[in-house]
Design an enzyme around this catalytic site. Structure first.
Site, PDB file in Angstrom:
ATOM      1  CB  CYS A 182      -0.075  -2.954  -7.264  1.00  0.00           C
ATOM      2  SG  CYS A 182      -0.988  -3.685  -8.322  1.00  0.00           S
ATOM      3  CG  ASP A 183       3.061  -1.670  -1.469  1.00  0.00           C
ATOM      4  OD1 ASP A 183       4.062  -1.387  -1.829  1.00  0.00           O
ATOM      5  OD2 ASP A 183       2.557  -1.518  -0.305  1.00  0.00           O
TER       6      ASP A 183
END
Length: 121
Positions: free
Chosen positions: A53-54
């Site tokens: 998610c990054d």
């Protein structure tokens, strides 16, 4: 080895996936790089449901091995496990977007709880 108070790290060779000059210097084709990155994240979202998610440029590195691009994902501190209902509905939304199925888009948006977004289409 890692605990809540100890973080082990390692250095990984590579350059940012957005660094076109480095991609060219490595003899890589931008099309191959784009296909590989899309494949990796599509697999995470639509197959395993376990998603990094990054994925900003400093966390998505590239290197060349045997004249082919290799992606090195770093900073594994933020992952999300997508449940099957979300994953399948999200896949239906993308399929509907690709074939311009307005009813499918509206239905998928409703199932995802984003009815108000449908109006933006």
């Amino acid at each position: 080895f890692s605990t809540s108070r100890v973080l082990c790290m390692d250095f990984e060779e590579g350059f940012k996936a957005t660094d076109l000059e480095s991609i060219r210097k490595a003899g890589l084709k931008t099309r191959d790089v784009a296909k590989l990155i899309a494949s990796i994240f599509n697999s995470q979202v639509f197959q395993s449901g376990f998603v990094h998610c990054d994925p900003h440029p400093a966390n998505v590195l590239l290197r060349e091995e045997n004249n082919k691009p290799v992606v090195v994902l770093v900073d594994h501190g933020l992952y999300k496990q997508l449940d099957n209902d979300f994953r399948l509905t999200y896949a239906k939304l993308w399929k509907s977007l690709m074939v311009a199925d307005l009813h499918g888009i509206k239905t998928s948006c409703h199932e995802l709880g984003i009815d108000e977004m449908y109006q933006l289409l």
